[in-house]
Scaffold this active site. Structure first.
Site, PDB file in Angstrom:
ATOM      1  CG  ASP A   6       8.752 -24.281  45.756  1.00  0.00           C
ATOM      2  OD1 ASP A   6       8.826 -24.622  46.950  1.00  0.00           O
ATOM      3  OD2 ASP A   6       7.672 -24.098  45.164  1.00  0.00           O
ATOM      4  CG  ASP A   8       4.787 -28.760  47.600  1.00  0.00           C
ATOM      5  OD1 ASP A   8       4.476 -29.947  47.451  1.00  0.00           O
ATOM      6  OD2 ASP A   8       5.217 -28.293  48.672  1.00  0.00           O
TER       7      ASP A   8
END
Length: 216
Positions: A6, A8
């Site tokens: 991922d 963020d």
């Protein structure tokens, strides 16, 4: 084994900045939210899903340029304030596995995040929830990333900071490492990731290499 990161809250410490901007703009529109409200309800979700949820909850339509307003304010803040997660570059460089990014954010936001933190050259490819029908917690983005990278889902290991991301990866038939080193993660965040299904949770990127080796 393919590593899927991922963005963020895993690669860049963007969630506190994003939650602040979202809350300020929504409050200015007469929909009072705090950064904590945003973090609790929307971290890990796509802009599309956030807008749909807010409109459903409040029975109103957000302005047509809402996403543009958010991105304009956020991108300006990213240029000056965004920082990588501590130790992430060193941790990734220590791993010999192929790797990519699979993020709920739009491609422009991902590209900016990786550019200003000097992480862009560490990944073979970058995938966005805008490329699939359903965002996290649906498995679509993870399955799309695996397909594009030519890897079976069972040979993928995902590093995620949100319950929605953990759920999506598990639904895709992948293994997951939960990460709680982002600035938005409170003391109960590790338990939330475990409840979502993460069997292993780490708080420091310094622990990533050994944790990945344990999955190999």
């Amino acid at each position: 084994m393919l590593l899927i990161f991922d963005c963020d809250g895993v690669l860049v410490d963007s969630e506190p900045l994003a939650c602040q901007v979202d809350a300020e703009i929504l409050t200015a529109l007469g929909l009072p939210y705090t950064p904590q409200d945003i973090a609790r309800q929307f971290v890990g979700k796509s802009m599309r899903d956030m807008i749909a949820r807010i409109e459903a909850d409040h029975g109103c339509a957000l302005p047509a340029d809402f996403a543009e307003r958010i991105n304009g304010a956020l991108f300006t803040k990213f240029e000056t304030d965004l920082k990588p997660i501590a130790g992430v570059s060193e941790a990734i460089r220590s791993l010999p596995h192929p790797r990519c990014v699979a993020s709920s954010s739009a491609p422009e936001r991902i590209a900016l995040s990786l550019r200003v933190t000097d992480l862009a050259n560490l990944f073979e490819n970058v995938f966005s929830a805008t490329q699939v029908a359903r965002g996290k917690p649906a498995p679509d983005l993870f399955l799309f990333a695996a397909e594009q990278m030519g890897t079976s889902p069972r040979n993928c290991l995902v590093i995620e900071d949100s319950p929605a991301g953990v759920q999506g990866a598990l639904s895709a038939g992948m293994r997951v490492i939960g990460f709680t080193g982002g600035g938005h993660c409170g003391p109960d965040h590790a338990e939330k990731l475990r409840q979502a299904g993460a069997s292993v949770v780490i708080a420091r990127m310094a622990d990533l290499s050994a944790t990945v080796r344990a999955f190999a």
